[in-house]
Every structure is written in structure tokens, then in C-alpha cells.
Scaffold this active site. Structure first.
Site, short mmCIF file in Angstrom:
data_model
loop_
_atom_site.label_atom_id
_atom_site.label_comp_id
_atom_site.label_asym_id
_atom_site.label_seq_id
_atom_site.Cartn_x
_atom_site.Cartn_y
_atom_site.Cartn_z
N ARG A 38 0.85 -1.18 0.00
CA ARG A 38 0.00 0.00 0.00
C ARG A 38 0.89 1.23 0.00
O ARG A 38 1.89 1.29 0.72
CB ARG A 38 -0.95 0.03 1.21
CG ARG A 38 -2.03 -1.04 1.20
CD ARG A 38 -3.01 -0.86 0.06
NE ARG A 38 -4.09 -1.85 0.09
CZ ARG A 38 -4.05 -3.04 -0.46
NH1 ARG A 38 -2.94 -3.43 -1.08
NH2 ARG A 38 -5.09 -3.85 -0.41
N GLU A 46 -5.92 6.08 -6.20
CA GLU A 46 -6.14 5.11 -7.28
C GLU A 46 -7.58 5.18 -7.77
O GLU A 46 -8.49 5.40 -6.98
CB GLU A 46 -5.82 3.70 -6.77
CG GLU A 46 -4.36 3.52 -6.37
CD GLU A 46 -4.03 2.09 -5.96
OE1 GLU A 46 -4.91 1.21 -6.09
OE2 GLU A 46 -2.91 1.84 -5.51
N HIS A 93 -1.47 -1.27 -9.97
CA HIS A 93 -2.05 -2.09 -8.90
C HIS A 93 -2.62 -3.40 -9.45
O HIS A 93 -3.80 -3.70 -9.33
CB HIS A 93 -3.15 -1.33 -8.14
CG HIS A 93 -3.35 -1.88 -6.75
ND1 HIS A 93 -3.95 -1.15 -5.75
CD2 HIS A 93 -3.03 -3.08 -6.20
CE1 HIS A 93 -4.00 -1.88 -4.63
NE2 HIS A 93 -3.45 -3.05 -4.90
#
Length: 324
Positions: free
Chosen positions: A236, A265, A285
Site C-alpha cells: 500500500r 487510485e 495495482h
């Protein structure tokens, strides 16, 4: 029951074998990403069960108050994107399997792919070749180097195993209980946090984002890294102090980074400072984004929906709501 699935970008879920678990229900799938509260409230106005793909959409109090029909949110893993107290107040059950039994091998494999890509400069070499250039620099090998694992959980332990297979020396820094597990597995543990950052040639972060781990990597920590070191983050972004990584890379410590996670994001701003750095490899991601991983995750998530419809909800985070 009316079930809505958000953020299924490539319309993948309906192609998975586990999707059959939702047969007999009305399922609506959205393939784009929307965060606007009013727009989401309109999409979800008839939703009774909401299925989330990780943390792609924030579920906060202003939205929950506009969804009187919502009874269940089903997802997997941690839930910093969900207002749990507001869910409880609205009578919404949050079911989230913490998958304590197995690691995300997809995330571990992507971590290792980023490590290899970074030390051998694969994206840069590929781009140069496409531009008509032949070899733009000299990469590094991993054998004999030190792989720092920050956070020795399921994924961290798996990545440590990959590093060992490549002939790397494994160095671990984590909580006391995790350090004890690392020692039991035969790995060296650092004398201190500073020692850990100073000695790692490749340093990979493997922690969940909770209050205790937010900003756990500071600008001072990064300043202790070698100018030849690589920092890898597939966990993260807020594990690192905001802005600290870009500043550190500009200062030359570490010399390179490979990241799969971002403060905001989806990251769609091509002028984001991180994307402008030549010494950074960035992926969108995709650590957990594989068909095999989706089948594992959504089999659990759909089981939670089925359990709720059978009157026996499982993996309930806000158990107080069951008393209402």
C-alpha cells in the site's frame, strides 16, 4: 436478491467458475469507476448486496445514508475504504474474509517480477530498443545481494523464499512475533530499523495498511538506503510518508523503485511526479489481478453473499449489527 458488483474493469467476474454461486439472483456489474456520491447512490439505489473489488471504491457515510435497501457489503481483505461505524448505524453487514490461510501468490509473483525488472532495467531497455537504441546501461544480478523483507507475513515469507532460490541473503524487519517466525524459518533479522534500511540491496514492503503501519517508512529511513538499492512496494502506498519516495529518488537514495500502489487510485494523471521519474517502474495495482487469484478471492466473496441469503452471515466484521 439484487446484487451489484463495482469496478469490474474488464468484465472478468462473470467468466469465472465461481460466478455460478450467484445463480438465481439479479446481478448488475459496472465496468467503469465512479466515486461521486450522487452517481453511486443512483447506481446502487436498488442494491441489497454490494460486492467490492478490494479498495477501488470508497464507501463512506454520505453514500451509505442514501442506500436504505443495502443490507450487505461483501469483499475480501482489509477495509480502510469502508466506514464500518456508518455501516453498523445503517444496519449494513460488512463481511470480509481475511484469507489467513494462504498468501496471495499473485501479489508475491508480481513483486518478484518487479524486482527482476528493476535490477535488469527491463522497461528502460525495451523502450530504448523500440527507439532504435542498442543497450542503454548495465544492470545488476541478485545472487549474493541482500533482500530486505519489511513485514514477515504470508506474502513476505513467500517473497523471501523466492529471494533464497535466487541465491540472495534474506534480512527481515518486522514486529517481534514476525521476527520470531523469520528466525524460525532460518532467516537473519536486522539489529534495528536503521540497520535494515542500510544493508538492503532490494527492500520489499509487505504489510497491511492499518493505523500502526501508516507512514511507517519515513524520509529518514529512505535516506539510509544505498544509492544502488531498489525499493519495491506492492502493498500500500501510505506505508510510506506522502511525497517521501519521490524526494528520496531525486536525492539518489534509493537509486530505484518499483511500485504497484499509489496514494490515489486509479492513478490517471500522467504528470504525477512518480510517473515522471526515470528511476521508477510503475504498474497499475495489478498485484492481485490475475484470473487464478480472482477465482480464489471471489469464491470467498460470493460464499459470503450466499451465507447471508441463507440467514447465516459469515466473516462479519461489525458483529454489533447482528444484534439489531
Amino acid at each position: 436478491m439484487n446484487i451489484t458488483i463495482l469496478d469490474d474493469y474488464f468484465d472478468t467476474l462473470r467468466t469465472l467458475p465461481c460466478f455460478k454461486k450467484l445463480e438465481g439472483h439479479t446481478v448488475t456489474i459496472w465496468n467503469d469507476h465512479v466515486q461521486d456520491t450522487d452517481a453511486l447512490a443512483d447506481r446502487l439505489k436498488d442494491t441489497e448486496a454490494l460486492v467490492l473489488i478490494r479498495e477501488r471504491t470508497q464507501i463512506r457515510k454520505p453514500l451509505l445514508e442514501k442506500l436504505p435497501k443495502l443490507k450487505l457489503i461483501s469483499q475480501r481483505s482489509v477495509y480502510p475504504h469502508i466506514d464500518v461505524d456508518a455501516c453498523t448505524k445503517q444496519g449494513v453487514i460488512l463481511s470480509s474474509d481475511q484469507h489467513l490461510g494462504t498468501p496471495s501468490y499473485a501479489a508475491a509473483e508480481l513483486t518478484w517480477a518487479l524486482v527482476l525488472a528493476a535490477v535488469r532495467q527491463l522497461p528502460q531497455q525495451m523502450n530504448a530498443l523500440k527507439a532504435g537504441k542498442w543497450q542503454i546501461g548495465v544492470g545488476s544480478t541478485l545472487r549474493g545481494k541482500t533482500l530486505g523483507i519489511y513485514g514477515y507475513g504470508r506474502i513476505g515469507a513467500t517473497v523471501a523464499g523466492y529471494g533464497k532460490a535466487f541465491g540472495m541473503n534474506i534480512l527481515v524487519w518486522a514486529r517481534e512475533a514476525s521476527l520470531a517466525r523469520a528466525k524460525a524459518d532460518g532467516y537473519e533479522t536486522a539489529k534495528s530499523k536503521t540497520d535494515f534500511f542500510e544493508r538492503s540491496d532490494v527492500l520489499s514492503l509487505h504489510m497491511r495498511l492499518v493505523d500502526a503501519t501508516r507512514n511507517i517508512v519515513t524520509a529518514d529511513d529512505l535516506a539510509h538506503m544505498k544509492p544502488t538499492a531498489v525499493l519495491v512496494n506492492t502493498s500500500r502506498a501510505p506505508l510510506i510518508e506522502a511525497g517521501a519516495l519521490v524526494s528520496a529518488l531525486k536525492a539518489g537514495r534509493p537509486g530505484m523503485a518499483a511500485v504497484d500502489v499509489y496514494e490515489k487510485e486509479p492513478l490517471l494523471d500522467v504528470n504525477d511526479p512518480l510517473l515522471k521519474q526515470d528511476n521508477v517502474i510503475c504498474t497499475p495495482h495489478i498485484g492481485y489481478v490475475s484470473r487464478d487469484e480472482y477465482e480464489i478471492q471471489f469464491s470467498d466473496i460470493f460464499d459470503q453473499v450466499v451465507a447471508y441469503t441463507n440467514g447465516k452471515p459469515i466473516n462479519v466484521i461489525n458483529t454489533e449489527v447482528l444484534k439489531k
